[in-house]
Motif scaffolding. Structure first.
Motif, PDB file in Angstrom:
ATOM      1  N   THR A 126       0.838  -1.189   0.000  1.00 43.21           N
ATOM      2  CA  THR A 126       0.000   0.000   0.000  1.00 43.21           C
ATOM      3  C   THR A 126       0.878   1.245   0.000  1.00 43.21           C
ATOM      4  O   THR A 126       2.057   1.189   0.340  1.00 43.21           O
ATOM      5  CB  THR A 126      -0.888   0.035   1.253  1.00 43.21           C
ATOM      6  OG1 THR A 126      -0.060   0.242   2.423  1.00 43.21           O
ATOM      7  CG2 THR A 126      -1.660  -1.260   1.439  1.00 43.21           C
ATOM      8  N   PRO A 185      -1.582   4.910 -12.206  1.00 39.49           N
ATOM      9  CA  PRO A 185      -1.530   3.454 -12.425  1.00 39.49           C
ATOM     10  C   PRO A 185      -0.862   3.045 -13.725  1.00 39.49           C
ATOM     11  O   PRO A 185      -0.381   1.911 -13.830  1.00 39.49           O
ATOM     12  CB  PRO A 185      -3.010   3.052 -12.415  1.00 39.49           C
ATOM     13  CG  PRO A 185      -3.762   4.302 -12.733  1.00 39.49           C
ATOM     14  CD  PRO A 185      -2.966   5.415 -12.133  1.00 39.49           C
ATOM     15  N   LEU A 213       4.649   2.277 -11.620  1.00 37.98           N
ATOM     16  CA  LEU A 213       3.682   1.265 -11.187  1.00 37.98           C
ATOM     17  C   LEU A 213       3.769   0.006 -12.040  1.00 37.98           C
ATOM     18  O   LEU A 213       3.477  -1.101 -11.551  1.00 37.98           O
ATOM     19  CB  LEU A 213       2.270   1.849 -11.220  1.00 37.98           C
ATOM     20  CG  LEU A 213       1.786   2.535  -9.935  1.00 37.98           C
ATOM     21  CD1 LEU A 213       1.646   1.540  -8.797  1.00 37.98           C
ATOM     22  CD2 LEU A 213       2.692   3.682  -9.514  1.00 37.98           C
ATOM     23  N   ASP A 221      -2.853  -4.725  -9.196  1.00 42.98           N
ATOM     24  CA  ASP A 221      -3.537  -3.508  -8.777  1.00 42.98           C
ATOM     25  C   ASP A 221      -4.953  -3.861  -8.325  1.00 42.98           C
ATOM     26  O   ASP A 221      -5.778  -4.321  -9.124  1.00 42.98           O
ATOM     27  CB  ASP A 221      -3.577  -2.523  -9.946  1.00 42.98           C
ATOM     28  CG  ASP A 221      -4.144  -1.169  -9.569  1.00 42.98           C
ATOM     29  OD1 ASP A 221      -4.610  -0.990  -8.421  1.00 42.98           O
ATOM     30  OD2 ASP A 221      -4.123  -0.269 -10.436  1.00 42.98           O
ATOM     31  N   TRP A 241      -7.341  -1.985  -7.801  1.00 42.53           N
ATOM     32  CA  TRP A 241      -8.376  -1.152  -8.433  1.00 42.53           C
ATOM     33  C   TRP A 241      -8.988  -1.821  -9.652  1.00 42.53           C
ATOM     34  O   TRP A 241     -10.071  -1.434 -10.094  1.00 42.53           O
ATOM     35  CB  TRP A 241      -7.815   0.214  -8.805  1.00 42.53           C
ATOM     36  CG  TRP A 241      -8.922   1.178  -9.135  1.00 42.53           C
ATOM     37  CD1 TRP A 241      -9.356   1.540 -10.369  1.00 42.53           C
ATOM     38  CD2 TRP A 241      -9.754   1.876  -8.196  1.00 42.53           C
ATOM     39  NE1 TRP A 241     -10.409   2.423 -10.259  1.00 42.53           N
ATOM     40  CE2 TRP A 241     -10.666   2.645  -8.937  1.00 42.53           C
ATOM     41  CE3 TRP A 241      -9.794   1.920  -6.796  1.00 42.53           C
ATOM     42  CZ2 TRP A 241     -11.634   3.456  -8.342  1.00 42.53           C
ATOM     43  CZ3 TRP A 241     -10.749   2.726  -6.191  1.00 42.53           C
ATOM     44  CH2 TRP A 241     -11.659   3.473  -6.953  1.00 42.53           C
ATOM     45  N   THR A 298      -7.495   9.940  -6.063  1.00 51.78           N
ATOM     46  CA  THR A 298      -7.183  10.143  -4.645  1.00 51.78           C
ATOM     47  C   THR A 298      -6.534  11.503  -4.409  1.00 51.78           C
ATOM     48  O   THR A 298      -6.351  11.913  -3.262  1.00 51.78           O
ATOM     49  CB  THR A 298      -6.239   9.044  -4.137  1.00 51.78           C
ATOM     50  OG1 THR A 298      -5.034   9.049  -4.922  1.00 51.78           O
ATOM     51  CG2 THR A 298      -6.914   7.677  -4.232  1.00 51.78           C
ATOM     52  N   ARG A 310      -5.224   9.088  -9.573  1.00 55.84           N
ATOM     53  CA  ARG A 310      -5.118   8.041  -8.552  1.00 55.84           C
ATOM     54  C   ARG A 310      -3.637   7.775  -8.342  1.00 55.84           C
ATOM     55  O   ARG A 310      -2.993   7.071  -9.117  1.00 55.84           O
ATOM     56  CB  ARG A 310      -5.853   6.776  -9.003  1.00 55.84           C
ATOM     57  CG  ARG A 310      -5.734   5.628  -7.979  1.00 55.84           C
ATOM     58  CD  ARG A 310      -6.755   4.540  -8.237  1.00 55.84           C
ATOM     59  NE  ARG A 310      -6.598   3.885  -9.522  1.00 55.84           N
ATOM     60  CZ  ARG A 310      -5.834   2.813  -9.756  1.00 55.84           C
ATOM     61  NH1 ARG A 310      -5.117   2.276  -8.759  1.00 55.84           N
ATOM     62  NH2 ARG A 310      -5.770   2.277 -10.959  1.00 55.84           N
ATOM     63  N   ASP A 330      -2.509   6.983  -5.069  1.00 54.88           N
ATOM     64  CA  ASP A 330      -2.441   6.095  -3.908  1.00 54.88           C
ATOM     65  C   ASP A 330      -2.937   4.720  -4.366  1.00 54.88           C
ATOM     66  O   ASP A 330      -3.928   4.610  -5.093  1.00 54.88           O
ATOM     67  CB  ASP A 330      -3.301   6.621  -2.776  1.00 54.88           C
ATOM     68  CG  ASP A 330      -2.888   8.021  -2.364  1.00 54.88           C
ATOM     69  OD1 ASP A 330      -2.091   8.145  -1.426  1.00 54.88           O
ATOM     70  OD2 ASP A 330      -3.361   8.995  -2.995  1.00 54.88           O
ATOM     71  N   HIS A 331      -2.261   3.664  -3.908  1.00 51.22           N
ATOM     72  CA  HIS A 331      -2.505   2.350  -4.503  1.00 51.22           C
ATOM     73  C   HIS A 331      -2.475   1.245  -3.455  1.00 51.22           C
ATOM     74  O   HIS A 331      -1.788   1.347  -2.432  1.00 51.22           O
ATOM     75  CB  HIS A 331      -1.446   2.048  -5.565  1.00 51.22           C
ATOM     76  CG  HIS A 331      -1.358   3.084  -6.640  1.00 51.22           C
ATOM     77  ND1 HIS A 331      -2.168   3.082  -7.748  1.00 51.22           N
ATOM     78  CD2 HIS A 331      -0.556   4.175  -6.766  1.00 51.22           C
ATOM     79  CE1 HIS A 331      -1.872   4.109  -8.525  1.00 51.22           C
ATOM     80  NE2 HIS A 331      -0.899   4.785  -7.950  1.00 51.22           N
ATOM     81  N   HIS A 391      -1.746  -2.883  -3.875  1.00 51.45           N
ATOM     82  CA  HIS A 391      -1.378  -3.992  -4.752  1.00 51.45           C
ATOM     83  C   HIS A 391      -1.289  -5.265  -3.920  1.00 51.45           C
ATOM     84  O   HIS A 391      -0.848  -5.232  -2.758  1.00 51.45           O
ATOM     85  CB  HIS A 391      -0.043  -3.732  -5.446  1.00 51.45           C
ATOM     86  CG  HIS A 391      -0.157  -2.831  -6.634  1.00 51.45           C
ATOM     87  ND1 HIS A 391      -0.445  -1.497  -6.526  1.00 51.45           N
ATOM     88  CD2 HIS A 391      -0.020  -3.081  -7.964  1.00 51.45           C
ATOM     89  CE1 HIS A 391      -0.484  -0.958  -7.730  1.00 51.45           C
ATOM     90  NE2 HIS A 391      -0.224  -1.892  -8.616  1.00 51.45           N
ATOM     91  N   LEU A 429      -7.889   4.771   0.062  1.00 55.76           N
ATOM     92  CA  LEU A 429      -8.381   3.632  -0.702  1.00 55.76           C
ATOM     93  C   LEU A 429      -8.705   2.503   0.255  1.00 55.76           C
ATOM     94  O   LEU A 429      -7.974   2.275   1.235  1.00 55.76           O
ATOM     95  CB  LEU A 429      -7.350   3.150  -1.715  1.00 55.76           C
ATOM     96  CG  LEU A 429      -7.171   3.934  -3.021  1.00 55.76           C
ATOM     97  CD1 LEU A 429      -6.245   3.169  -3.957  1.00 55.76           C
ATOM     98  CD2 LEU A 429      -8.492   4.222  -3.696  1.00 55.76           C
TER      99      LEU A 429
END
Length: 289
Positions: free
Chosen positions: A171, A178, A183, A202, A204, A215, A232, A234-235, A237, A271
């Protein structure tokens, strides 16, 4: 299992009011594991520990080893006799953290401001969870730096991913979209992954069609930039699911993307992802996405 990632905007803006709004959002989400970035601490006060105490969670805190440049940016620097303000990453967890490691991410001297990744091994009842949260450099022109930082992050994940059926969960605030080169190093589906081995997917990809994804957006009054800016950055995975489906993503969405009692919690939205716990039912009552 509910996972959240959130950049809490350190001690910028109305931070005392904002921390109450952050607590309200997290309390409503009822997460199991949370990755936090830009967490502040000063003397006996620590935002992550306060949140953990209010929510009944365990806390792993990792202060930045190089906070000097951050301290220069805030409006209330420590005066005579005051405690200096630290910045760092943190993991909040419903279950104990039995192992942790902090990795200082690589950066050239002109961009070195103590960005780091935090690994926390969470001892859930049925399995351990290798959980990671990070905060990459934010300079728009610094894609090459972020790629090097992702490489270091993935090496950290590779060192700690074994020994549990549950896949690694990564995170953080990557300060990149993305489809960026940074990424893509995580997933390996559009190029060569940073290190050989299992890729990270991902979360998402499991969002509802047309769900708002940004985000970082100019709809937030703390965000400066052109009116249409939205991304976006912030992720969450997750590695390939375990043999009984452990870690499979069931749903993902934004949270914390509006005011709470008139106060926006942060300049970032959070997220939220729900991950299956193997053969367990997808959700617990009252916690559906």
């Amino acid at each position: 299992m509910r996972v959240v990632t959130w950049n809490l905007w350190w001690r910028f803006g109305p931070w005392r009011e904002r921390q109450k709004a952050v607590l309200a959002v997290l309390r409503e989400l009822a997460p199991d594991v949370v990755g936090l970035q830009e967490v502040w601490a000063a003397g006996a006060e620590n935002l992550a520990e306060w949140l953990a105490g209010e929510l009944g969670l365990y806390c792993a805190w990792a202060p930045s080893p190089e906070p000097g440049r951050w301290r220069e940016r805030i409006a209330d620097p420590a005066g005579p006799g005051a405690d200096p303000v630290d910045i760092g990453n943190a993991v909040l967890s419903r279950w104990p953290v039995v192992e942790q490691e902090t990795l200082l991410l690589p950066a050239p001297a002109d961009l070195a401001d103590g960005r780091a990744a935090l690994y926390a091994r969470v001892a859930a009842p049925a399995f351990d969870i290798p959980f990671f949260t990070t905060h990459l450099t934010s300079r728009p022109h610094a894609s090459a730096v972020r790629r090097a930082q992702v490489g270091a992050l993935v090496e950290l994940v590779a060192r700690h991913r074994d020994g549990t059926a549950f896949p690694p969960v990564v995170t953080g605030d990557f300060n990149a979209g993305p489809d960026s080169a940074e990424l893509r190093l995580l997933g390996g589906t559009h190029g060569t992954p940073a290190v050989p081995g299992p890729v990270l997917h991902d979360a998402w990809a499991h969002a509802a069609p047309n769900a708002p994804a940004a985000t970082w957006s100019a709809e937030n009054p703390y965000v400066t930039g052109p009116p249409g800016v939205a991304a976006r950055i912030d992720h969450i995975h997750v590695g390939p699911p375990g043999p009984a489906g452990e870690g499979r993503v069931h749903g993902v969405r934004r949270a914390g993307h509006g005011p709470v009692d008139g106060v926006w919690p942060s300049d970032h939205a959070a997220l939220v992802a729900d991950l299956l716990e193997g053969d367990a039912p997808p959700f617990r009552a009252g916690r559906d996405l």
